[in-house]
Scaffold this active site. Sequence first.
Site, PDB file in Angstrom:
ATOM      1  CG  HIS A 174      -0.354   0.245   2.518  1.00  0.00           C
ATOM      2  ND1 HIS A 174       0.027  -0.769   3.374  1.00  0.00           N
ATOM      3  CD2 HIS A 174      -0.050   1.400   3.173  1.00  0.00           C
ATOM      4  CE1 HIS A 174       0.523  -0.254   4.478  1.00  0.00           C
ATOM      5  NE2 HIS A 174       0.491   1.067   4.381  1.00  0.00           N
ATOM      6  CG  ASP A 230       0.077  -4.237   2.849  1.00  0.00           C
ATOM      7  OD1 ASP A 230       0.310  -3.597   1.798  1.00  0.00           O
ATOM      8  OD2 ASP A 230      -0.151  -3.685   3.933  1.00  0.00           O
ATOM      9  CB  SER A 284       3.377   1.637   6.132  1.00  0.00           C
ATOM     10  OG  SER A 284       2.181   1.579   6.854  1.00  0.00           O
TER      11      SER A 284
END
Length: 455
Positions: A157, A187, A270
């Site tokens: 993402h 992911d 992230s």
Amino acid sequence: MYRHNLGKNVAAIVLSALVFGSVSGLAMVGVTKASQTIEAHTEAAADASSSDAFDRKNSAGEMIAGQENNTVSNALFSGNDDNATVRTASTTGAVKSVTEIAQDAMPQVVSITNTIRYKQYGYSIFGNGGETEAAASGSGVIVGKTDSELLIVTNHHVIEGSTELSVQFVDGESVAAEIKGEDSSADLAVIAVKLSDMSKDTLSAIEIAEFGDSDALQVGDQVVAIGNALGYGQSVTTGIISAKNRDVETSEGTESGLLQTDAAINPGNSGGALLNMEGQLIGINVAKYSSTDVEGMGYSIPSNKAKEVINTLALKETRSKVSEENRGYLGIQAKTIDSATAEAYGMIEGVYVYKIVEGSAAANSDLQEKDIIVKFDDQSVTSLDDMQELLNRYSAGETINLTVKRPHGSDYDEVTVSITLTANPDKAADRSENTSDSNQNFRNFVQEIPQYFSN
């Protein structure tokens, strides 16, 4: 007489106590000295082993593995561009302080800037809506290099929908990056930076992360998180492993098998590193699973789970987006089966093919209507947007494999379909999903869902 004997007895007891105390004291001194001697020898042996394990770097910034099979080796992708595998630490290293871990790991972590172009609708003081750009921040971890590229793992993402990617290293140098491979269901993504685009100073400043064994973690173990929090640059937080094998509900579905930690993981973290107290990479942090409603609940993809995906993605060809006139074309009309739809109708998440265009690449293959595409060229896809992003980097004439789930009674068969992409015979067909015919086809499919497994 009785008092005389009593005095003698008391004196004897006192003398015995003194003797016992002296002997015990001497014994404890001996134990302490022996312990110190053993500890000193152990530390010396550990230092010697660590020193002999491997040479840190040569002048070109390349990592050189140790000579002994039982020494700690660097986790890197070795070999040429077509042959890359993850190497993992084979023994337990020495426990470090948080300060030592931060100093050692900072050169392994990068900041990622993803420029996204999106359509803006409505009116503003600047006129009608149109396309605009926005920059999103994330993190990444250097996991190896080939003969020509430096390889960095991050979250899918973080790089999703990108029109331009750049990576900033520990010395502040920023370099353009391209996507090597991505897996939306896990992911995870691997991006690549050309070594020729990097300065010698940067090559000598960076290091490659060493993978640890995430299965060996225990609840309560201390961990350190490093990433580009809020886009301000690298920052360090620490905490413990709060839980293992956590399943987390998100808007895209359920992510399973995650590590839970109370180390602060904020937006921008992230794709960053979760490290054990030996400085080894035991998780890839995922900020989007953390909630602003609660504190002390961050999540990370375990390193043992991530390695399998990284090994596959690292072997992919690094690709840039292909011009529209040269872009490959499948020739299908499709819709995303998201987690809510899949749960409601007992289906599989992925890209549902409800119409195959006559004379297209798909029509000349074994792909069938009602197939659900779950992988595009060995890269997992969970939505039509995911697949389109991948397709944008493939040219007409290339042959790819689609992994599909094909309904068979009340279950699915997994089938691999090989398709040679063609040029788009009608550029408008790329937008067919938004046409009235396409929407009518999908409405027909929705009406047929109760009978979906009947054929």
